[in-house]
Design a protein around this motif. Structure first.
Motif, PDB file in Angstrom:
ATOM      1  N   UNK A  19     -12.269  -5.887   5.037  1.00 25.28           N
ATOM      2  CA  UNK A  19     -10.948  -5.252   5.133  1.00 25.28           C
ATOM      3  C   UNK A  19      -9.971  -6.046   6.002  1.00 25.28           C
ATOM      4  N   UNK A  20      -9.880  -7.340   5.711  1.00 19.92           N
ATOM      5  CA  UNK A  20      -8.797  -8.134   6.276  1.00 19.92           C
ATOM      6  C   UNK A  20      -7.554  -8.016   5.395  1.00 19.92           C
ATOM      7  N   UNK A  21      -7.668  -7.263   4.320  1.00 20.47           N
ATOM      8  CA  UNK A  21      -6.522  -6.876   3.495  1.00 20.47           C
ATOM      9  C   UNK A  21      -6.863  -5.554   2.824  1.00 20.47           C
ATOM     10  N   UNK A  22      -5.830  -4.880   2.327  1.00 24.22           N
ATOM     11  CA  UNK A  22      -6.050  -3.706   1.482  1.00 24.22           C
ATOM     12  C   UNK A  22      -4.959  -3.655   0.413  1.00 24.22           C
ATOM     13  N   UNK A  70      -5.445  -9.071   9.771  1.00 25.13           N
ATOM     14  CA  UNK A  70      -5.023  -9.776   8.560  1.00 25.13           C
ATOM     15  C   UNK A  70      -6.109 -10.760   8.148  1.00 25.13           C
ATOM     16  N   UNK A  71      -5.749 -11.740   7.324  1.00 24.70           N
ATOM     17  CA  UNK A  71      -6.765 -12.637   6.779  1.00 24.70           C
ATOM     18  C   UNK A  71      -7.412 -13.523   7.841  1.00 24.70           C
ATOM     19  N   UNK A  72      -6.807 -13.637   9.015  1.00 30.90           N
ATOM     20  CA  UNK A  72      -7.429 -14.354  10.119  1.00 30.90           C
ATOM     21  C   UNK A  72      -8.256 -13.420  11.006  1.00 30.90           C
ATOM     22  N   UNK A  73      -8.380 -12.155  10.612  1.00 34.05           N
ATOM     23  CA  UNK A  73      -9.126 -11.184  11.408  1.00 34.05           C
ATOM     24  C   UNK A  73      -8.186 -10.418  12.321  1.00 34.05           C
ATOM     25  N   UNK A 132      -0.369 -11.022  15.908  1.00 34.60           N
ATOM     26  CA  UNK A 132       0.731 -11.344  15.002  1.00 34.60           C
ATOM     27  C   UNK A 132       1.224 -10.068  14.321  1.00 34.60           C
ATOM     28  N   UNK A 133       2.489  -9.728  14.531  1.00 31.11           N
ATOM     29  CA  UNK A 133       3.057  -8.521  13.935  1.00 31.11           C
ATOM     30  C   UNK A 133       4.082  -8.853  12.855  1.00 31.11           C
ATOM     31  N   UNK A 162      -6.782   0.069   8.665  1.00 30.86           N
ATOM     32  CA  UNK A 162      -6.463  -0.840   9.758  1.00 30.86           C
ATOM     33  C   UNK A 162      -6.624  -0.158  11.112  1.00 30.86           C
ATOM     34  N   UNK A 163      -6.126   1.057  11.248  1.00 31.33           N
ATOM     35  CA  UNK A 163      -6.250   1.772  12.516  1.00 31.33           C
ATOM     36  C   UNK A 163      -7.711   2.016  12.877  1.00 31.33           C
TER      37      UNK A 163
END
Length: 451
Positions: free
Chosen positions: A20-23, A308-311, A315-316, A374-375
């Motif tokens: 779940x580095x993306x959804x 995100x894809x880097x874990x 970065x926002x 994500x949360x």
């Protein structure tokens, strides 16, 4: 606390459970998204927006057997030089679509092996990136570094380019384990790379280590973790080795009979975790640790950490532009992934086309479920009242998502008022709990397929 057999039943060691580095996750991306919609998505980035940019270098001098990343081996610089020409062409195409004033807040080079680039290639690529999108003040510029594929000249070139964060993969320091996974990398050569970085003022350091590798035992992982801690990284990723030979054929070279059992694997995780905590690291999410002074630990405490894809990341940025073969971009409208085959990617770049091959257009449902997931993975809790306000959804909408969770994952969560939290003893199965909220992984009865 649940027993290891219960954790195994819930799928803790199932490599098919998404990170779940993306959804939605990349396997659910569809063709016909990238090239058609991507130009409009890039044009829609507002003026003066701060964005992230990921550059993928898919080449390695050696192909490690444990790795499931999309890479290709090369013994010469020729294919790398041709690929860099394509990167520069893609960057020029992107530049022509961007609104004025856009700057990079987070720049990351991944792979593959970015440090395989020769010094002049590093300089040339940096100039091309900054010509297309300049760096913002105080931008973070990180590069994945293979200590076996770095020297003084390349360190000088990276420092001159503005790199201020380095990421080093360790995996394990035991020579026998390194031989079995096809990744020889001594402690001494790793320390030499770390010393070279710090001598150039690059003190922000991330390191990765794996548990669950073949022949790994308690004594060996203690030795590796203690050596890693002695190098003083600011943050550490403690990843579980995913044995997926049906995805990464190189892993067929790894003896499955030497892999730790489920119980042993869980013990290795807790052994490494306890060592990091004793050394003063904060526990971050499901698999990261950071010193309290590190930006990730500060973002975690402030509640601004993202995934995100880097874990895990501080970065926002709302936009992550992906450059290079197989790279994935994220825009407010959805995901777009470039052609994974280097030849197809390069053909698109030569023609002045964006190389998007597949992707996904977000629905309101995607955004809501993605935020819940994500949360949970960032903080092990989610306040549905907060999300209801953020996304202008009725609170009942989120309560409906929880239906069936206790049946599917008994005794792992608590719902108090509007807050769903994962019990401390169940945090090792946080990804399984998150999967319950994944609409793309649910069966017709509405329960997670994973149980």
């Amino acid at each position: 606390m649940q027993t290891s057999s219960q954790l195994k039943r819930l799928g803790l060691f199932d490599a098919r459970v998404p990170r779940y580095t993306s959804y939605p996750t990349a396997p659910h991306f569809k063709p016909g998204i990238g090239a058609e919609l991507l130009p409009d998505w890039i044009r829609a980035i507002p003026e003066n927006e701060a964005v992230s940019l990921y550059v993928h270098i898919p080449f390695c001098r050696r192909l490690c057997w444990f790795c499931a990343c999309r890479t290709q081996g090369t013994a010469t610089a020729e294919p790398v030089a041709a690929y860099l020409d394509s990167l520069k062409q893609e960057l020029a195409t992107i530049k022509g679509l961007l609104a004025p004033g856009i700057k990079i807040e987070h720049l990351h080079w991944g792979g593959g092996t970015p440090t395989l680039l020769q010094p002049d290639m590093i300089t040339d690529l940096t100039h091309s990136i900054l010509n297309a999108v300049p760096l913002a003040d105080a931008a973070q510029f990180s590069v994945e570094i293979d200590p076996s594929e770095i020297d003084e000249a390349r360190l000088d070139a990276l420092a001159a380019a503005g790199m201020n964060r380095a990421s080093i993969g360790v995996q394990d320091f035991d020579p026998m384990i390194q031989e079995v996974i096809g990744r020889p990398q001594s402690y001494e050569i790793t320390k030499q790379a770390v010393d070279g970085l710090r001598a150039r003022g690059i003190n922000s350091l991330n390191m990765d280590i794996l548990y669950g590798l073949p022949h790994q035992n308690t004594a060996r992982i203690i030795d590796s973790v203690e050596k890693l801690i002695s190098l003083g990284p600011d943050r550490v990723a403690l990843f579980g080795y995913a044995h997926v030979p049906w995805v990464a054929r190189r892993q067929t070279l790894i003896p499955t009979e030497a892999l730790p059992s489920a119980e042993e694997r869980l013990g290795l995780y807790y052994t490494a975790r306890d060592l990091f905590l004793a050394a003063g690291y904060d526990e971050i999410g499901i698999d990261h640790f950071a010193l309290p002074s590190d930006g990730l630990a500060k973002a975690h405490k402030a509640g601004t950490m993202k995934r995100n894809f880097q874990g895990y990341t501080e970065d926002v940025s709302k936009v992550m532009i992906g450059v290079g073969a197989s790279s994935i971009a994220r825009y407010p409208q959805g995901y777009a992934q470039n052609e994974p085959a280097t030849s197809k990617y390069q053909a698109a770049a030569r023609d002045g086309r964006l190389a998007g091959a597949k992707g996904h257009v977000f629905t309101d449902e995607d955004i809501a479920r993605g935020r819940v997931i994500e949360e949970l993975l960032c903080y092990f809790r989610v306040d549905f009242s907060k999300l209801a306000d953020e996304l202008s959804r009725p609170i009942e909408y989120f309560f409906t998502m929880v239906d069936g969770l206790e049946l599917a994952m008994p005794g792992t969560t608590d719902l108090s008022g509007t807050v769903l939290s994962i019990r401390p003893e169940a945090r090792p199965v946080a990804r399984m709990i998150a999967r319950h909220f994944d609409d793309y992984e649910m069966n017709e009865s509405g329960h997670s397929q994973a149980v």
